[in-house]
Motif scaffolding. Structure first.
Motif, PDB file in Angstrom:
ATOM      1  N   PHE A  12       0.648  -1.283   0.061  1.00 28.19           N
ATOM      2  CA  PHE A  12      -0.326  -0.095  -0.147  1.00 28.19           C
ATOM      3  C   PHE A  12       0.908   1.200  -0.096  1.00 28.19           C
ATOM      4  CE2 PHE A  12      -3.627  -2.553   1.086  1.00 28.19           C
ATOM      5  CZ  PHE A  12      -4.595  -1.988   0.292  1.00 28.19           C
ATOM      6  N   LEU A  13       1.961   1.105   0.848  1.00 24.94           N
ATOM      7  CA  LEU A  13       2.680   2.496   0.651  1.00 24.94           C
ATOM      8  C   LEU A  13       3.282   2.877  -0.466  1.00 24.94           C
ATOM      9  CD1 LEU A  13       4.782   1.945   4.186  1.00 24.94           C
ATOM     10  CD2 LEU A  13       2.631   3.590   3.761  1.00 24.94           C
ATOM     11  N   THR A  14       4.047   1.775  -1.157  1.00 20.81           N
ATOM     12  CA  THR A  14       4.451   1.598  -2.552  1.00 20.81           C
ATOM     13  C   THR A  14       3.345   2.323  -3.551  1.00 20.81           C
ATOM     14  OG1 THR A  14       6.184  -0.074  -2.087  1.00 20.81           O
ATOM     15  CG2 THR A  14       5.729   0.473  -4.387  1.00 20.81           C
ATOM     16  N   ASP A  15       2.227   1.656  -3.540  1.00 20.36           N
ATOM     17  CA  ASP A  15       1.361   2.001  -4.302  1.00 20.36           C
ATOM     18  C   ASP A  15       1.047   3.573  -4.278  1.00 20.36           C
ATOM     19  OD1 ASP A  15      -0.673   1.840  -6.364  1.00 20.36           O
ATOM     20  OD2 ASP A  15      -2.186   1.157  -4.928  1.00 20.36           O
ATOM     21  N   LYS A  16       0.670   4.099  -2.910  1.00 18.73           N
ATOM     22  CA  LYS A  16       0.304   5.463  -2.709  1.00 18.73           C
ATOM     23  C   LYS A  16       1.497   6.349  -3.058  1.00 18.73           C
ATOM     24  CE  LYS A  16      -3.954   4.484  -0.650  1.00 18.73           C
ATOM     25  NZ  LYS A  16      -5.131   5.128  -1.485  1.00 18.73           N
ATOM     26  N   LEU A  17       2.639   6.118  -2.705  1.00 17.94           N
ATOM     27  CA  LEU A  17       3.813   6.913  -3.142  1.00 17.94           C
ATOM     28  C   LEU A  17       3.861   7.179  -4.173  1.00 17.94           C
ATOM     29  CD1 LEU A  17       6.237   5.614   0.040  1.00 17.94           C
ATOM     30  CD2 LEU A  17       4.899   7.894  -0.019  1.00 17.94           C
ATOM     31  N   LEU A  18       3.877   5.985  -5.322  1.00 14.27           N
ATOM     32  CA  LEU A  18       4.383   6.071  -6.419  1.00 14.27           C
ATOM     33  C   LEU A  18       3.299   6.761  -7.550  1.00 14.27           C
ATOM     34  CD1 LEU A  18       6.316   2.746  -7.253  1.00 14.27           C
ATOM     35  CD2 LEU A  18       7.141   5.066  -7.094  1.00 14.27           C
ATOM     36  N   SER A  19       1.894   6.429  -7.099  1.00 18.23           N
ATOM     37  CA  SER A  19       1.054   7.035  -7.708  1.00 18.23           C
ATOM     38  C   SER A  19       0.793   8.560  -7.610  1.00 18.23           C
ATOM     39  CB  SER A  19      -0.481   6.575  -7.231  1.00 18.23           C
ATOM     40  OG  SER A  19      -0.563   5.091  -7.367  1.00 18.23           O
ATOM     41  N   LYS A  20       1.168   9.017  -6.562  1.00 15.98           N
ATOM     42  CA  LYS A  20       1.374  10.366  -6.144  1.00 15.98           C
ATOM     43  C   LYS A  20       2.524  10.967  -6.951  1.00 15.98           C
ATOM     44  CE  LYS A  20       0.169  13.931  -3.581  1.00 15.98           C
ATOM     45  NZ  LYS A  20      -1.144  14.441  -3.487  1.00 15.98           N
ATOM     46  N   GLU A  21       3.616  10.510  -6.895  1.00 15.32           N
ATOM     47  CA  GLU A  21       4.730  11.016  -7.965  1.00 15.32           C
ATOM     48  C   GLU A  21       4.457  10.895  -9.440  1.00 15.32           C
ATOM     49  OE1 GLU A  21       7.636  12.416  -6.572  1.00 15.32           O
ATOM     50  OE2 GLU A  21       6.357  12.282  -4.921  1.00 15.32           O
ATOM     51  N   VAL A  22       3.817   9.734  -9.808  1.00 22.22           N
ATOM     52  CA  VAL A  22       3.295   9.630 -11.218  1.00 22.22           C
ATOM     53  C   VAL A  22       2.368  10.920 -11.679  1.00 22.22           C
ATOM     54  CG1 VAL A  22       1.819   8.232 -12.999  1.00 22.22           C
ATOM     55  CG2 VAL A  22       3.655   7.329 -11.573  1.00 22.22           C
ATOM     56  N   GLU A  23       1.393  11.009 -10.974  1.00 17.87           N
ATOM     57  CA  GLU A  23       0.510  12.120 -11.126  1.00 17.87           C
ATOM     58  C   GLU A  23       1.012  13.287 -11.208  1.00 17.87           C
ATOM     59  OE1 GLU A  23      -3.556  13.888  -8.774  1.00 17.87           O
ATOM     60  OE2 GLU A  23      -2.501  12.126  -8.050  1.00 17.87           O
ATOM     61  N   LYS A  24       1.911  13.691 -10.223  1.00 14.75           N
ATOM     62  CA  LYS A  24       2.692  14.936  -9.953  1.00 14.75           C
ATOM     63  C   LYS A  24       3.529  15.428 -11.341  1.00 14.75           C
ATOM     64  CE  LYS A  24       4.823  15.571  -6.084  1.00 14.75           C
ATOM     65  NZ  LYS A  24       5.910  15.366  -5.275  1.00 14.75           N
TER      66      LYS A  24
END
Length: 702
Positions: free
Chosen positions: A94-106
């Motif tokens: 979950f941490l990985t999913d949330k962190l990378l999704s945020k960076e991808v969106e940014k």
């Protein structure tokens, strides 16, 4: 093969494997809940990452998926240790999913329509697509199967649940592609120049020859060193990043009251087991006797030497049918084993089958009739492989002509095992099991060994109610005498050993010496420092009472919280100053390392061919500061004292041996670049996690 059959067989695998890959691909090295229902309030938040919440429901669903995958792949039971591991793994996902999704969106990373289409059905589909549509016989990607599936999934006949699963699969596929692009941006930004390559080459190949003398920290007794608050503060401030706590930790003392069976309990159960053995010996229906009297009802199967309990292995293969062994003690049970049958049979069998599902044929009678019809077709010249592909509902083997491969005894269910191991090569059999009606061909039988069929009944060795009551009353009496600050005193009076559980996480399911301690840990994470448990916790055959001694919150730990931890290192620093003064005095006026050693009362040690990339002193251990200082020194110069890992050193560099000139740095740059790229994914995630605002509420739920 029918498309519906293919979907049934493969859709679950497609999703399970892909989701597992997509979520774990970026987690280096990283299930199960502790018994209660997973469906609580879906709005409950088990965590939050940079403002993005994680509900308990979605965490539990993914945890269940991980659980099923683990059990399918390993076949292991879920122990408390595996529980903790899988909970941590799922949380990491979950941490990985949330962190990378945020960076991808940014960064605005996208996957266009054309790229998406190419990933699914283009010239070179995504590896996840290709892997799931691989022909099992050829091992090659099957374009035909993929097209057949895509045609079906877009047709009006497509099942709603399968459409939803396919949509989930594609969503994860696109998310994973975006993450790959993000990681590629990081990796492509890494650059190794010629100077980097030269430094790395020298670090691995440049040799240093030197002599040293050392005064070990251990040469000064600990009681001769006084540590001040300034000593602790200086070390703490210099090493503060090391004391950042990523999750809350708690420590507690506890005492346990042993409620294991007493001698009287053991004798009573042994008496019961003796009577059971006599009844078992006289029994004429051993299968029914096992079902009625045994706690663990093991199937009655043939086994070869080496597969039995060692105590049985030594007696059963030379005994006669009807022989009874026991009672004998094994893993907390008194057991009695009876030899039911002895024979010589094959070690392994090669076979194939056609499975017929009675529910699809209109009942068992019609399924058996269909098996007979297929048997007649075989006699008329049809091949088994051909019929299996057309009629077997076991699609995984049906696609391979019904082939089950070569398998050993007890690989299949007992009824199937009996059919193929008791038959003869070339024989065709019809068999009914819980899976349906099988048409079986025994292709080959390999080897021959003596095998035995053993029936075992057992009686658990457990404490009597009297023993449990006595021990429980003792634990309650201890609990009744506790106050906020007398735990150790009361334990000493009661003759109990105080045990420590240090730096325990909120999701831990076991403690040193205690399995299944989840309820005890949950208490500790609700208590305040100094509290003792207001109830006695039954854990295994122990009754446990605890006292919370320390809480380490998330963030930088205070000096007081780490004072005990850093004390040895602080003491060595103070000793180092004392030893450095002694060596400095010995160095004063000395012309060489031998004179320093004589004055200091130490000895000189010569060392040859040390490289910077492996800063280890032979016979001692890693000495990073010492070796680094040596490689920055000039030959034939007496060094100043250097405080290392094991003690304080003075050295003289005798010479460097330079490696051959690096004429072509391309290969060195490539090797170094690959190393950087391999580390990039994990380091990026570590950096994102370090900066993230994470709220972890798992201790409340799990």
């Amino acid at each position: 093969m029918g498309i519906m059959g293919y979907l049934r067989d493969r859709m679950g695998t497609i999703l399970a494997v892909f989701i597992g890959f997509a979520l774990l691909a970026f987690v280096a090295g990283e299930v199960i809940k502790s018994g209660s229902s997973i469906f609580r309030d879906s709005s409950s938040e088990i965590g939050e990452v940079n403002g993005s919440t994680i509900s308990y429901k979605e965490f539990s669903e993914r945890l269940d998926l991980s659980t099923r995958q683990f059990q399918q792949q390993s076949g292991q039971a879920i122990s408390p240790q595996i529980t903790t591991y899988l909970q941590e793994s799922t949380w990491g996902q979950f941490l990985t999913d949330k962190l990378l999704s945020k960076e991808v969106e940014k960064l605005g990373i996208t996957v266009g329509d054309a790229e998406r289409q190419n990933m699914i059905s283009g010239t070179t589909p995504d590896q996840q697509i290709m892997r799931q549509f691989t022909d099992q016989q050829t091992g090659q990607f099957s374009r035909e199967r993929l097209n057949q599936f895509l045609t079906y999934i877009q047709s009006p006949q497509a099942d709603t649940a399968q459409l939803k699963q396919w949509g989930t699969f594609l969503t994860e596929l696109i998310k994973d592609k975006k993450r790959q692009k993000y990681m590629a941006l990081v990796s492509n930004g890494l650059y190794v120049n010629s100077l980097d390559a030269q430094d790395d080459y020298n670090g691995k190949n440049k040799l240093a020859n030197f002599k040293y003398t050392v005064l070990d920290y251990a040469s000064i007794p600990d009681n001769k060193v006084t540590l001040t608050d300034d000593d602790y503060s200086a070390y703490y401030n210099d090493h503060k990043p090391e004391f950042k706590n990523k999750q809350e930790l708690r420590s507690f003392d506890y005492v346990s009251f042993n409620a294991a069976p007493s001698k009287e309990d053991t004798l009573a159960i042994k008496t019961q087991a003796d009577k059971l053995a006599a009844d078992f010996k006289a029994s004429t229906n051993d299968s029914l006797f096992v079902q009625i009297n045994s706690v663990n009802k093991a199937p009655l199967i043939f086994q070869k030497k080496g597969q039995l309990d060692p105590k049985l292995d030594s007696v059963m293969f030379s005994a006669e049918k009807g022989f009874v062994y026991g009672p004998y003690l094994s893993n907390g049970f008194y057991k009695i084993s009876k030899l039911l049958a002895v024979k010589v049979g094959p070690d392994s069998v090669q076979a194939r089958h056609i499975l017929i599902d009675p529910s699809k044929e209109g009942g068992l009678d019609k399924a058996l009739a269909k098996a007979d019809s297929l048997k007649k077709l075989l006699a008329g010249g049809k091949t088994f492989a051909e019929l299996a592909k057309d009629f077997s509902t076991d699609r995984s083997s049906g696609e391979k002509g019904g082939d089950l491969g070569t398998f050993g005894r007890n690989t299949m269910i007992p009824a199937f095992d009996d059919a193929v191991f008791d038959g003869k090569a070339g024989e065709i059999k019809v068999l009914t099991t819980q899976f349906g009606v099988h048409l079986i061909e025994i292709q080959k039988q390999i080897g021959a060994s003596k095998v035995v069929k053993i029936a075992t009944v057992d009686k658990q060795l457990e404490p009597s109610q009297k023993t449990q009551n006595e021990v429980y009353n003792k634990s309650q009496a201890f609990l009744g005498g506790l106050t906020k600050d007398n735990f150790a005193e009361q334990a000493k009076k009661a003759g109990l050993t105080v045990k420590k559980a240090e730096d325990i996480t909120g999701t831990s399911a076991s403690l040193p010496g205690l399995d299944n301690a989840r309820a005890f840990v949950k208490w500790a994470f609700k208590a305040e420092k100094g509290d003792f448990s207001e109830e006695v916790f039954p854990i295994g055959d122990q009754y446990v009472v605890g006292s919370l001694t320390e809480i380490k919150p998330v963030g930088y730990l205070s000096l007081d919280a780490v004072k005990k931890q850093i004390e040895p290192a602080v003491r060595n620093i103070v000793k180092g100053k004392m030893l450095a003064e002694k060596l400095a005095a010995a160095t004063s006026g000395a012309n060489n390392i031998d004179q320093v050693a004589t004055k200091a009362g130490s000895k000189v040690v010569p060392v040859q061919n040390i490289v910077l990339a492996n800063p280890v002193i032979p016979g001692s251990g890693p000495e990073y500061k010492l070796i680094g200082t040596i490689f920055g020194s000039k030959p034939n110069v007496l060094s100043k004292p250097v405080a290392g890992t094991a003690g304080v050193y003075v050295f003289t560099l005798e010479s460097f041996i330079n490696p051959a000139t690096l004429t072509n740095a391309v290969r060195e740059k490539q090797t170094l670049g690959q190393t950087l790229t391999q580390r990039a994914d994990g380091q990026v995630l570590d950096a994102l996690k370090d900066k993230a605002n994470v709220k972890d509420n798992r201790a409340k739920f799990l």
